[in-house]
Design an enzyme around this catalytic site. Structure first.
Site, PDB file in Angstrom:
ATOM      1  N   HIS A 161       0.860  -1.315  -0.003  1.00  0.00           N
ATOM      2  CA  HIS A 161      -0.007  -0.019  -0.028  1.00  0.00           C
ATOM      3  C   HIS A 161       0.911   1.307   0.007  1.00  0.00           C
ATOM      4  O   HIS A 161       1.938   1.337   0.561  1.00  0.00           O
ATOM      5  CB  HIS A 161      -0.792  -0.001   1.367  1.00  0.00           C
ATOM      6  N   GLU A 234      -3.935   2.336  -7.329  1.00  0.00           N
ATOM      7  CA  GLU A 234      -4.434   3.675  -6.770  1.00  0.00           C
ATOM      8  C   GLU A 234      -3.420   4.770  -7.027  1.00  0.00           C
ATOM      9  O   GLU A 234      -2.354   4.756  -6.724  1.00  0.00           O
ATOM     10  CB  GLU A 234      -4.467   3.276  -4.934  1.00  0.00           C
TER      11      GLU A 234
END
Length: 274
Positions: A161, A234
């Site tokens: 992430h 993302e």
């Protein structure tokens, strides 16, 4: 254009369904240069046509996953949210829709046991937001082993992430080591990739996500990747800035991801990766 919401799907699950856009094959969709916001005009209609379709018969199922990050503040708040999620999912499960996306949640470590208990009897999968690259047990204070997560009942783990990369200095090599540990323990991996604002401005999206995919999956067998890995894109520059990626921008990044997967494990297996 927008994809119609499935009838009868309650609250949160209806909203989640709208996020379950499929990732079509990279063939013919890569932009002519590395810009994240320019696609050849001949492809724009194709992007618009494919963006809102349900997943086709390509061996993969759409995955809708919610990362809770460092939220909520208390166990009581977590239980209230979990109760709502479980009720919604039971209603969705009752429809027995074979085209419905898989649903997963990633609560903070202290709430994993609460989550596993609350969603029992639903199709919601529970995952962790991180895992150690080290096998357990051992003298590794603060670490959580993949085997421990699996024994608790977790099925997935988020890796790579942007906040782990930026705030904790996690490299592609460390992400790769964690992915190997997770898969060896029987967990499924959601590999997060995406470009920073500087990389976006320099039109490096394709190069960045390609490197993150290839390095993150280095040394893993193609069948393991196809069966146990999903890739989540993302755009880091859109977090908290009020800016959002357009369907064309996201589609171009998805195409780069799909091409990197094909280069790493072959086109046939790559098409099975969500």
């Amino acid at each position: 254009a927008s994809r119609p919401m499935p009838p009868g799907r309650p609250g949160l699950l209806a909203a989640a369904w709208l996020l379950a856009a499929p990732l079509p094959s990279a063939a013919g969709l890569l932009p002519s240069r590395a810009s994240p916001c320019r696609l050849p005009s001949s492809h724009r209609a194709r992007v618009a046509a494919t963006w809102y379709e349900r997943p086709s018969d390509n061996g993969r199922r759409a995955l809708v996953a919610g990362n809770w990050k460092l939220n909520p503040a208390t166990a009581g708040e977590a239980q209230a949210l979990l109760k709502l999620l479980a009720a919604n999912q039971r209603a969705a499960d009752a429809e027995d829709d074979p085209s419905a996306p898989e649903v997963a949640i990633f609560p903070p470590f202290p709430f994993l046991a609460l989550a596993l208990d609350a969603v029992r009897g639903t199709s919601i999968k529970v995952g962790a937001q991180d895992v150690s690259q080290r096998p357990g047990p051992g003298a590794f204070t603060g670490e959580v082993a993949a085997s421990q997560l699996r024994s608790l009942g977790c099925e997935l783990v988020l890796l790579g992430h942007s906040e782990r990369r930026a705030l904790h200095g996690e490299s592609d090599a460390l992400v790769n080591a964690k992915a190997k540990a997770a898969i060896a323990a029987g967990l499924r991996v959601v590999l997060c990739v995406g470009e920073s604002e500087d990389e976006y401005e320099m039109a490096l999206v394709e190069a960045v996500v390609t490197k993150q995919v290839r390095m993150g999956l280095k040394g893993l067998g193609g069948r393991d990747v196809a069966a146990r890995v999903a890739v989540a894109y993302e755009p880091v520059w859109a977090i908290g800035t009020g800016r959002t990626a357009s369907p064309e921008q996201a589609q171009a990044a998805h195409a780069a991801v799909r091409a990197a997967l094909a280069g790493a494990i072959g086109a046939g297996l790559a098409r099975q990766v969500p």
